[in-house]
Design a protein around this motif. Sequence first.
Motif, PDB file in Angstrom:
ATOM      1  N   ARG A  86      39.703  48.852  56.220  1.00 45.54           N
ATOM      2  CA  ARG A  86      40.861  49.202  57.006  1.00 45.54           C
ATOM      3  C   ARG A  86      41.636  50.076  55.367  1.00 45.54           C
ATOM      4  O   ARG A  86      41.781  51.114  55.090  1.00 45.54           O
TER       5      ARG A  86
ATOM      6  N   ASP B  26      42.152  51.658  63.185  1.00 44.77           N
ATOM      7  CA  ASP B  26      42.360  50.244  64.460  1.00 44.77           C
ATOM      8  C   ASP B  26      41.113  50.616  65.559  1.00 44.77           C
ATOM      9  O   ASP B  26      41.147  50.555  65.598  1.00 44.77           O
TER      10      ASP B  26
ATOM     11  N   SER C 268      42.370  43.311  71.912  1.00 46.00           N
ATOM     12  CA  SER C 268      43.167  44.349  70.936  1.00 46.00           C
ATOM     13  C   SER C 268      44.326  45.499  71.430  1.00 46.00           C
ATOM     14  O   SER C 268      44.866  46.430  70.934  1.00 46.00           O
TER      15      SER C 268
ATOM     16  N   ASP D 225      45.301  40.559  68.533  1.00 37.82           N
ATOM     17  CA  ASP D 225      44.217  41.605  67.558  1.00 37.82           C
ATOM     18  C   ASP D 225      43.656  40.197  67.498  1.00 37.82           C
ATOM     19  O   ASP D 225      43.989  39.344  65.994  1.00 37.82           O
TER      20      ASP D 225
END
Length: 226
Positions: free
Chosen positions: A83, A100, A200, A206
């Motif tokens: 990320r 994501d 998710s 998540d």
Amino acid sequence: MIGTIVNTCAIIVGTLVGTVLGRGIKEKYKSALYNALGLASLMIGLNAAIANMPKSRYPVLFIAALAVGSVAGTALDIDGRFRRLVERRSRRGGGRNLADGLSAAILLYCIGPLSMLGPVISALNGDNTFLFTNATLDFVSSTVFASTYGLGMVLAAPVLFCWQGLFWLVARLSSQAVSDALMAELLIVGGLMITASGLSLLGIKDCKTLNLLPALAVPVVWFLVW
């Protein structure tokens, strides 16, 4: 490699189409599409895992793989590193969303029966049917992903090419390198990872699915040892 090339191009074209369409798609429709994609991910993942359970020689291996893999992935902070890497290369404020999307897309494109068995069958038998079918599914998926996350989703295409290319090359070099038994174990673990990705996408949980990636190495190591 023609099947893998077609699959890669399908993602690129789908991403371009989705990016253009995304400008005129309202949020409620994007949300509806992602609910559909999340449900599809759940079905594909559970189907891959359940269908291969009877083929497993070691029924508890997937549990050990997920446990060891999740601990290793969390210790390495794969999800967090991924990320942060994407965020540094994305527009301010949009990095996390792109991360994501890439996380879910890469898993959906790569970890599945068609994507894993396809290049092996192509290398051994010259049959690209699985890969052409997968290309169709990935075209639709990439269009949906790009409609929300934008053109950056095209980064999933080279990942898919390298992933399928690795399976193709290994199968080409040695027909015994990827056995049916090993493939079954990988599909069980991979199927559950796709399921986690679906959860998710639906906003249910998540699971930080990227932290589970080391789980795929556990069956490989197990078969090499035994």
